[in-house]
Design a protein around this motif. Structure first.
Motif, PDB file in Angstrom:
ATOM      1  N   SER A  92       0.844  -1.194   0.000  1.00  0.00           N
ATOM      2  CA  SER A  92       0.000   0.000   0.000  1.00  0.00           C
ATOM      3  C   SER A  92       0.883   1.249   0.000  1.00  0.00           C
ATOM      4  O   SER A  92       2.093   1.178   0.243  1.00  0.00           O
ATOM      5  N   GLU A  93       0.259   2.410  -0.275  1.00  0.00           N
ATOM      6  CA  GLU A  93       1.006   3.669  -0.240  1.00  0.00           C
ATOM      7  C   GLU A  93       1.576   3.923   1.152  1.00  0.00           C
ATOM      8  O   GLU A  93       2.693   4.443   1.296  1.00  0.00           O
ATOM      9  N   ALA A  94       0.823   3.567   2.179  1.00  0.00           N
ATOM     10  CA  ALA A  94       1.298   3.767   3.555  1.00  0.00           C
ATOM     11  C   ALA A  94       2.535   2.928   3.840  1.00  0.00           C
ATOM     12  O   ALA A  94       3.393   3.326   4.637  1.00  0.00           O
ATOM     13  N   GLN A  95       2.643   1.775   3.213  1.00  0.00           N
ATOM     14  CA  GLN A  95       3.816   0.925   3.389  1.00  0.00           C
ATOM     15  C   GLN A  95       5.007   1.435   2.580  1.00  0.00           C
ATOM     16  O   GLN A  95       6.155   1.339   3.013  1.00  0.00           O
ATOM     17  N   LYS A  96       4.719   1.962   1.381  1.00  0.00           N
ATOM     18  CA  LYS A  96       5.807   2.394   0.499  1.00  0.00           C
ATOM     19  C   LYS A  96       6.432   3.717   0.921  1.00  0.00           C
ATOM     20  O   LYS A  96       7.656   3.904   0.774  1.00  0.00           O
ATOM     21  N   PRO A  98       7.338   5.379   3.801  1.00  0.00           N
ATOM     22  CA  PRO A  98       8.536   5.441   4.647  1.00  0.00           C
ATOM     23  C   PRO A  98       9.762   4.813   3.998  1.00  0.00           C
ATOM     24  O   PRO A  98      10.890   5.273   4.211  1.00  0.00           O
ATOM     25  N   LEU A  99       9.553   3.772   3.175  1.00  0.00           N
ATOM     26  CA  LEU A  99      10.681   3.161   2.473  1.00  0.00           C
ATOM     27  C   LEU A  99      11.261   4.123   1.447  1.00  0.00           C
ATOM     28  O   LEU A  99      12.485   4.252   1.313  1.00  0.00           O
ATOM     29  N   ILE A 100      10.365   4.802   0.711  1.00  0.00           N
ATOM     30  CA  ILE A 100      10.821   5.768  -0.286  1.00  0.00           C
ATOM     31  C   ILE A 100      11.652   6.858   0.373  1.00  0.00           C
ATOM     32  O   ILE A 100      12.737   7.222  -0.097  1.00  0.00           O
ATOM     33  N   LYS A 101      11.146   7.386   1.487  1.00  0.00           N
ATOM     34  CA  LYS A 101      11.860   8.476   2.162  1.00  0.00           C
ATOM     35  C   LYS A 101      13.247   8.039   2.613  1.00  0.00           C
ATOM     36  O   LYS A 101      14.226   8.772   2.459  1.00  0.00           O
ATOM     37  N   GLU A 102      13.338   6.832   3.160  1.00  0.00           N
ATOM     38  CA  GLU A 102      14.630   6.355   3.651  1.00  0.00           C
ATOM     39  C   GLU A 102      15.601   6.116   2.498  1.00  0.00           C
ATOM     40  O   GLU A 102      16.784   6.473   2.572  1.00  0.00           O
ATOM     41  N   ILE A 103      15.107   5.535   1.406  1.00  0.00           N
ATOM     42  CA  ILE A 103      15.972   5.276   0.250  1.00  0.00           C
ATOM     43  C   ILE A 103      16.421   6.583  -0.385  1.00  0.00           C
ATOM     44  O   ILE A 103      17.598   6.759  -0.726  1.00  0.00           O
ATOM     45  N   ILE A 161      10.162   2.334  -9.253  1.00  0.00           N
ATOM     46  CA  ILE A 161       9.791   1.174  -8.439  1.00  0.00           C
ATOM     47  C   ILE A 161       8.632   1.504  -7.502  1.00  0.00           C
ATOM     48  O   ILE A 161       7.571   0.897  -7.567  1.00  0.00           O
ATOM     49  N   PHE A 162       8.843   2.473  -6.643  1.00  0.00           N
ATOM     50  CA  PHE A 162       7.876   2.753  -5.593  1.00  0.00           C
ATOM     51  C   PHE A 162       7.031   4.004  -5.850  1.00  0.00           C
ATOM     52  O   PHE A 162       6.102   4.282  -5.116  1.00  0.00           O
ATOM     53  N   GLY A 163       7.382   4.789  -6.872  1.00  0.00           N
ATOM     54  CA  GLY A 163       6.706   6.056  -7.096  1.00  0.00           C
ATOM     55  C   GLY A 163       7.469   7.203  -6.448  1.00  0.00           C
ATOM     56  O   GLY A 163       8.515   7.012  -5.823  1.00  0.00           O
ATOM     57  N   ASN A 164       6.941   8.411  -6.605  1.00  0.00           N
ATOM     58  CA  ASN A 164       7.613   9.599  -6.095  1.00  0.00           C
ATOM     59  C   ASN A 164       7.115   9.967  -4.703  1.00  0.00           C
ATOM     60  O   ASN A 164       6.026   9.579  -4.286  1.00  0.00           O
ATOM     61  N   ILE A 165       7.931  10.752  -4.000  1.00  0.00           N
ATOM     62  CA  ILE A 165       7.447  11.512  -2.861  1.00  0.00           C
ATOM     63  C   ILE A 165       7.603  12.988  -3.208  1.00  0.00           C
ATOM     64  O   ILE A 165       8.346  13.346  -4.124  1.00  0.00           O
TER      65      ILE A 165
END
Length: 361
Positions: A92-96, A98-103, A161-165
């Motif tokens: 889900s977006e909620a799962q992705k 925090p991963l996006i931000k850290e990466i 992969i995960f989309g943008n922030i």
């Protein structure tokens, strides 16, 4: 080679460079890097961030890729496909998010080299890194043994992969070993704004971010390890250059839509900055085709200011011609146009650019 000959110069080969800042005692050379497209860095990101949250079946696939007799770029493409397929179907977006931000914080980075200057001797001291990208030389400042830097994270390195922030704005404080000792991250959360201007004055940072409005932000750096957001003012447009008027006022040069604007900010109450002067230079061309331009938007040496004479001068005009706009600027009367100095000696209007091209039958 003569071992007794004195060394008169040194050359340091640091690779690419984008922004250089020089203090009284140091030269700082910076460049931005996108680590995400480095297979070795990708493996590190997998081990540190992704493996702990991925199911065993996906981990097996990723480990299998390592054993393939392929070039690194080919392995990287396969890893991207595995992660993209899993993220689209199982996260889900909620799962992705925090991963996006850290990466992103580990992949969109600015590398900083410090070279000291002392009694005519220059010495390479080392390097450090911070998340995000610096805007220009005013994004960096050395004060009392600390380097303060503002950056913008664009948030796009993992888009495939995960989309943008949304972009995030940050301030970091580093010691002379270029280790981060203080930070203020995601200063305007959820806004998607980027940094357009920064000015450090003593223990205070003034910053302008922009997406749809111009937040003029004041940050307290009196405790380097604990930067504190004091206040902000939201007004239309944005500033690209900030210049001190006096201890309690700042001049901003920037844009509001197609016009160039000059702003005077009152920062006597740092928790509540106020706009106390504004002048807008509109396009005066009959066809209104061009935006108003000014070299002062991106080159601070095109900005002339004398507080004693209450004088401010910037070039402004259209794309092909700029004149000197001379202003009276004071706390009592604000910003007022005094006159325009032009170097145009033509008596006949110049033909539009689209008339320069001929046609052939």
């Amino acid at each position: 080679h003569n071992n007794t000959e004195q060394i008169h110069a040194k050359i340091f080969l640091l690779g690419t460079s984008q922004v250089i800042y020089v203090s009284q005692n140091n030269i700082y050379v910076t460049y931005s890097t996108w680590y995400y497209y480095d297979y070795t860095k990708l493996q590190q990101l997998l081990d540190d961030i992704l493996i702990p949250v991925l199911p065993d079946s996906i981990i097996v696939q990723l480990n299998t890729v390592k054993t393939l007799d392929l070039q690194d770029y080919q392995k990287q493409d396969i890893v991207f496909w595995i992660l993209q397929n899993y993220a689209e179907n199982n996260m889900s977006e909620a799962q992705k998010t925090p991963l996006i931000k850290e990466i992103v914080r580990q992949t969109e980075q600015t590398i900083i080299h410090r070279i000291s200057i002392s009694n005519g001797t220059i010495t390479y001291e080392g390097q450090g890194s911070i998340p995000g990208y610096v805007n220009n030389q005013f994004s960096l400042d050395e004060y009392n043994g600390y380097l303060r830097v503002t950056t913008t994270i664009q948030g796009s390195t993992v888009s495939n992969i995960f989309g943008n922030i949304k972009p995030e704005t940050n301030l970091y404080v580093l010691d002379m070993q270029l280790i981060i000792v203080g930070s203020l991250e995601d200063i305007t959360p959820g806004s998607g704004e980027s940094i357009y201007a920064t000015r450090f004055i003593g223990t205070t940072c003034y910053m302008v971010t922009y997406l749809q409005t111009d937040p003029f932000i004041v940050i307290d750096l009196s405790t380097p390890t604990n930067p504190i957001l004091l206040g902000e003012l939201k007004i239309p447009g944005y500033s690209t250059y900030l210049h001190p008027y006096d201890d309690t006022h700042i001049i901003g040069i920037g844009r509001n839509s197609s016009a160039v604007k000059i702003t005077l900010y009152d920062i006597s109450d740092m928790n509540n900055p106020v706009e106390v002067g504004l002048y807008t230079i509109e396009n005066t061309d009959p066809d209104k085709y061009w935006w108003t331009e000014s070299a002062a938007l991106y080159e601070h040496k095109a900005f002339l200011f004398s507080k004693d004479k209450q004088l401010l001068v910037i070039p402004a005009g259209n794309y092909s011609q700029q004149s000197a706009y001379v202003f009276n600027i004071s706390l009592e009367h604000g910003i007022n146009l005094k006159g325009i100095i032009t170097h145009d000696l033509e008596t006949q209007p110049q033909k539009p650019y689209y008339d320069w091209w001929g046609t052939s039958a």
